[in-house]
Design a protein around this motif. Structure first.
Motif, mmCIF file in Angstrom:
data_model
loop_
_atom_site.group_PDB
_atom_site.id
_atom_site.type_symbol
_atom_site.label_atom_id
_atom_site.label_comp_id
_atom_site.label_asym_id
_atom_site.label_seq_id
_atom_site.Cartn_x
_atom_site.Cartn_y
_atom_site.Cartn_z
ATOM 1 N N THR A 1 5.241 10.007 21.174
ATOM 2 C CA THR A 1 6.296 9.801 20.172
ATOM 3 C C THR A 1 6.588 11.028 19.321
ATOM 4 O O THR A 1 7.621 11.073 18.634
ATOM 5 C CB THR A 1 5.890 8.661 19.228
ATOM 6 N N LYS A 2 5.680 11.998 19.338
ATOM 7 C CA LYS A 2 5.793 13.201 18.491
ATOM 8 C C LYS A 2 5.730 12.866 17.005
ATOM 9 O O LYS A 2 6.161 13.659 16.154
ATOM 10 C CB LYS A 2 7.096 13.973 18.782
ATOM 11 N N TYR A 3 5.216 11.690 16.684
ATOM 12 C CA TYR A 3 5.020 11.308 15.282
ATOM 13 C C TYR A 3 3.556 11.549 14.920
ATOM 14 O O TYR A 3 2.655 10.939 15.502
ATOM 15 C CB TYR A 3 5.388 9.844 15.063
ATOM 16 N N VAL A 4 3.329 12.440 13.959
ATOM 17 C CA VAL A 4 1.969 12.862 13.617
ATOM 18 C C VAL A 4 1.332 11.870 12.653
ATOM 19 O O VAL A 4 1.896 11.547 11.596
ATOM 20 C CB VAL A 4 1.978 14.270 12.992
ATOM 21 N N THR A 5 0.173 11.370 13.023
ATOM 22 C CA THR A 5 -0.587 10.463 12.173
ATOM 23 C C THR A 5 -1.591 11.271 11.366
ATOM 24 O O THR A 5 -2.441 11.970 11.934
ATOM 25 C CB THR A 5 -1.321 9.407 13.011
ATOM 26 N N VAL B 1 0.825 -1.229 0.000
ATOM 27 C CA VAL B 1 0.000 0.000 0.000
ATOM 28 C C VAL B 1 0.849 1.265 0.000
ATOM 29 O O VAL B 1 0.317 2.365 -0.066
ATOM 30 C CB VAL B 1 -0.962 0.024 1.200
ATOM 31 N N LYS B 2 2.180 1.093 0.090
ATOM 32 C CA LYS B 2 3.108 2.226 0.040
ATOM 33 C C LYS B 2 2.782 3.272 1.111
ATOM 34 O O LYS B 2 2.219 4.342 0.817
ATOM 35 C CB LYS B 2 3.099 2.875 -1.352
ATOM 36 N N CYS B 3 3.169 2.920 2.354
ATOM 37 C CA CYS B 3 2.942 3.842 3.466
ATOM 38 C C CYS B 3 4.230 4.012 4.269
ATOM 39 O O CYS B 3 5.221 3.308 4.043
ATOM 40 C CB CYS B 3 1.809 3.349 4.360
ATOM 41 N N GLU B 4 4.201 4.959 5.207
ATOM 42 C CA GLU B 4 5.408 5.324 5.965
ATOM 43 C C GLU B 4 5.675 4.411 7.165
ATOM 44 O O GLU B 4 6.823 4.184 7.536
ATOM 45 C CB GLU B 4 5.310 6.771 6.465
ATOM 46 N N ALA B 5 4.625 3.944 7.807
ATOM 47 C CA ALA B 5 4.785 3.193 9.052
ATOM 48 C C ALA B 5 3.716 2.111 9.171
ATOM 49 O O ALA B 5 2.655 2.199 8.528
ATOM 50 C CB ALA B 5 4.729 4.121 10.271
ATOM 51 N N ALA B 6 4.023 1.119 9.990
ATOM 52 C CA ALA B 6 3.056 0.047 10.235
ATOM 53 C C ALA B 6 3.259 -0.491 11.644
ATOM 54 O O ALA B 6 4.378 -0.503 12.162
ATOM 55 C CB ALA B 6 3.221 -1.074 9.213
ATOM 56 N N SER B 7 2.160 -0.911 12.228
ATOM 57 C CA SER B 7 2.222 -1.469 13.586
ATOM 58 C C SER B 7 1.265 -2.638 13.707
ATOM 59 O O SER B 7 0.231 -2.696 13.011
ATOM 60 C CB SER B 7 1.853 -0.411 14.634
ATOM 61 N N LEU C 1 -4.863 -3.053 24.385
ATOM 62 C CA LEU C 1 -4.016 -3.541 23.311
ATOM 63 C C LEU C 1 -2.586 -3.095 23.573
ATOM 64 O O LEU C 1 -2.348 -2.136 24.300
ATOM 65 C CB LEU C 1 -4.480 -3.008 21.947
ATOM 66 N N GLU C 2 -1.649 -3.805 22.954
ATOM 67 C CA GLU C 2 -0.244 -3.489 23.176
ATOM 68 C C GLU C 2 0.507 -3.511 21.851
ATOM 69 O O GLU C 2 0.360 -4.444 21.056
ATOM 70 C CB GLU C 2 0.375 -4.519 24.133
ATOM 71 N N PHE C 3 1.297 -2.452 21.617
ATOM 72 C CA PHE C 3 2.154 -2.451 20.441
ATOM 73 C C PHE C 3 3.169 -3.584 20.581
ATOM 74 O O PHE C 3 3.954 -3.625 21.524
ATOM 75 C CB PHE C 3 2.891 -1.115 20.312
ATOM 76 N N TYR C 4 3.137 -4.491 19.622
ATOM 77 C CA TYR C 4 4.040 -5.634 19.676
ATOM 78 C C TYR C 4 5.144 -5.533 18.618
ATOM 79 O O TYR C 4 6.307 -5.799 18.896
ATOM 80 C CB TYR C 4 3.248 -6.926 19.486
ATOM 81 N N ILE C 5 4.754 -5.181 17.399
ATOM 82 C CA ILE C 5 5.713 -4.949 16.324
ATOM 83 C C ILE C 5 5.420 -3.582 15.724
ATOM 84 O O ILE C 5 4.267 -3.246 15.466
ATOM 85 C CB ILE C 5 5.613 -6.009 15.210
ATOM 86 N N SER C 6 6.457 -2.808 15.509
ATOM 87 C CA SER C 6 6.281 -1.481 14.915
ATOM 88 C C SER C 6 7.418 -1.210 13.942
ATOM 89 O O SER C 6 8.591 -1.417 14.266
ATOM 90 C CB SER C 6 6.244 -0.405 16.007
ATOM 91 N N LEU C 7 7.060 -0.771 12.734
ATOM 92 C CA LEU C 7 8.045 -0.422 11.714
ATOM 93 C C LEU C 7 7.816 1.022 11.295
ATOM 94 O O LEU C 7 6.686 1.427 11.056
ATOM 95 C CB LEU C 7 7.913 -1.340 10.496
ATOM 96 N N GLY C 8 8.893 1.777 11.222
ATOM 97 C CA GLY C 8 8.752 3.173 10.848
ATOM 98 C C GLY C 8 9.672 4.060 11.637
ATOM 99 O O GLY C 8 10.546 3.578 12.379
ATOM 100 N N PRO C 9 9.487 5.369 11.522
ATOM 101 C CA PRO C 9 10.417 6.322 12.156
ATOM 102 C C PRO C 9 10.513 6.209 13.673
ATOM 103 O O PRO C 9 11.552 6.508 14.251
ATOM 104 C CB PRO C 9 9.837 7.690 11.746
ATOM 105 N N LYS C 10 9.456 5.793 14.348
ATOM 106 C CA LYS C 10 9.430 5.772 15.818
ATOM 107 C C LYS C 10 9.251 4.358 16.368
ATOM 108 O O LYS C 10 8.673 4.174 17.440
ATOM 109 C CB LYS C 10 8.300 6.676 16.332
ATOM 110 N N ASN C 11 9.765 3.373 15.647
ATOM 111 C CA ASN C 11 9.476 1.989 16.044
ATOM 112 C C ASN C 11 9.977 1.640 17.435
ATOM 113 O O ASN C 11 9.300 0.959 18.208
ATOM 114 C CB ASN C 11 10.075 1.018 15.012
#
Length: 515
Positions: free
Chosen positions: A114-118, A44-50, A61-71
């Motif tokens: 995280t200061k990462y804007v969604t 889908v060509k995106c910046e981040a995924a979790s 819920l708990e973040f388990y895997i995170s890919l992107g600038p603030k992983n």
């Protein structure tokens, strides 16, 4: 796919490739999840995924895997149910939100942290038979674009495959861990040693063990090296209500201090340089059963506090993890060292000693169990003659005399090694005296002669009073025991059945000098 379009050929190929990768990675759920997210981001060509896992036990819920600038900042953050991910998990439905700030379900907590804007996102459930096990979020379409219905439908197909594959991977890992634990038990736990007992002291210990079989208190087994402390630990387990559960053995002396904590409690992937994967520790393997900590006196001081906590609270954390694990384990410890002396020296914790020493068992040395020599010799002879294919019938009279005359400072372990060596170098039908190759044979075989010689020497002294004879005999006897124990006063005190402080006093009073 949308109502008026089919899946593009490129996306179909990608989906097939993803499915292949998923099935190839089923042995490692963490690797599988990363593969899923990387594939979704490419599609889908995106910046981040979790990926957020549903934690029903804490209703969040708990973040388990995170890919992107603030992983690295996102991992392990808990997300409330009052959020987009929470809504997806609760309703088991997917959403496309191209302006998250205008959506009332958007929770800005993670963004503030995280200061990462969604800007926009697709969120879809990983569900198995209608049960949501996790939520995948794809965040911020590249080039400020919007997510589309085609994006969502291809991701939903991926999500269905991913959920099933993830559940299978978890099941595979769980079964593999259980199999490894069972294999460990088969290799090191279920292969119990035959227990030979005839001596009244030993039989009395077994009766005490039987009476204590219904309780789960810690046990401290003491005794010289080679007396069979591990065999007594096995009997404690086999006579308890935990006998059908694992019996896990750990030698505190055979592992380096840096590895012991990991062996005890396990570690997570990346906890240290060689931690290429997560690993269960021995305490987890022993859950429900018994753990035998041999040579507990060698346990590093800093690890003693952590062991104390496990005894008191039945809880610990794997190395590199903050997650607390609870276990139900009975602890049996063994040592040939004087722990009370170590406490005075400051090398062993007194609180740990008292927690371990709830049920003390002192195993007598072989020289105090000579009535078991015949049975032990017969057992070892039958064992080794079968292994090396020699038809020995028994021991010669000279060999028997040597066996009964020898003091066996190495106890049962030395006896076993001696008979194994004799079977290797000897020839049937009988084990001969020379086959035993006992150290300092002449000293041990002539023990009775030495006593006679000592009495004769004393009778020739100028002062032939009984008081002087007793004093001189005492000096020679204490010196002999000290030589036998390599001048270890604690070990000598046990043989002489006196206090260690009295041994020091005798050395001074009798003017005994180490030569």
């Amino acid at each position: 796919m949308s109502g008026n379009s089919l899946i593009s050929l490129d996306r179909l190929k990608s989906l097939i490739e993803i499915n292949t990768r998923i099935n190839l990675n089923d042995a490692d759920p963490d690797t599988l999840l990363v593969s899923i997210l990387e594939s979704a981001m490419l599609m889908v060509k995106c910046e981040a995924a979790s990926l957020l896992l549903v934690r029903k036990e804490i209703d969040s819920l708990e973040f388990y895997i995170s890919l992107g600038p603030k992983n690295s900042e996102v991992k392990k953050i808990l997300v409330e149910k009052e959020s987009i991910a929470g809504w997806v998990a609760e309703n088991c439905e997917s959403v496309i939100i191209n302006d998250v700030n205008s959506d009332p379900r958007f929770n800005s907590t993670v963004q503030n942290m995280t200061k990462y804007v969604t800007r926009n996102m697709i969120a879809f459930p990983m569900s198995v038979k209608g049960d949501c096990v996790g939520v995948i979020e794809l965040i911020n379409k590249e080039n400020n674009g919007d997510f589309t219905a085609d994006d969502l439908e291809i991701l939903e197909l991926l999500g269905e495959q991913a959920a099933v594959a993830y559940q299978n991977a978890l099941r595979y890992r769980k079964n593999k861990v259980q199999l490894n634990a069972l294999q460990y038990v088969v290799d090191a736990g279920k292969d119990y040693h035959p227990f030979i007992a005839r001596n009244p002291l030993v039989l009395s210990l077994i009766e005490n063990i039987k009476r204590a079989s219904a309780i789960n208190s810690s046990v401290l087994i003491t005794g010289e090296s080679g007396v069979g402390k591990e065999l007594f630990a096995e009997q404690i387990h086999l006579l308890s209500n935990r006998k059908n559960k694992p019996f896990v053995r750990v030698s505190c002396a055979s592992l380096s201090p840096s590895l012991l904590e990991s062996e005890f409690f396990g570690h997570v992937k990346g906890a240290f340089t060689d931690a290429v994967s997560a690993r269960k520790g021995r305490f987890e393997m022993a859950d429900g059963g018994t753990i035998f900590l041999d040579e507990i006196g060698e346990l590093p001081f800093d690890l003693q506090a952590k062991l104390l906590r496990v005894i008191q609270e039945k809880k610990f954390e794997r190395v590199g993890s903050c997650d607390t694990i609870s276990v139900d384990v009975r602890i049996i410890a063994a040592t040939n060292r004087d722990l009370e002396a170590m406490i005075k020296e400051g090398t062993f914790r007194s609180d740990l000693y008292f927690r371990l020493n709830v049920l003390p068992i002192a195993v007598p040395p072989l020289r105090e169990r000579r009535d078991e020599l015949e049975d032990l010799c017969e057992f070892f002879l039958n064992k080794f003659k079968a292994e090396i294919h020699k038809d020995f019938l028994g021991f010669s009279e000279a060999a028997k005399k040597a066996i009964y005359s020898y003091m066996w400072p190495g106890n049962i372990r030395e006896l076993e090694n001696t008979i194994e060596r004799a079977c290797i170098i000897g020839n049937p039908p009988f084990i001969q005296l020379n086959d035993l190759r006992l150290p300092v044979d002449s000293e041990n075989l002539q023990e009775n002669t030495e006593i006679k010689n000592c009495a004769e020497e004393l009778s020739l002294m100028k002062d032939r009073s009984l008081k002087n004879a007793l004093s001189e005999f005492k000096k020679q006897y204490v010196e002999r025991i000290l030589r036998e124990t390599n001048w270890n006063q604690t070990a000598a005190a046990k043989i002489l059945d006196i206090q260690r402080t009295y041994v020091s006093k005798l050395i001074s009073e009798l003017n005994i000098r180490r030569t």
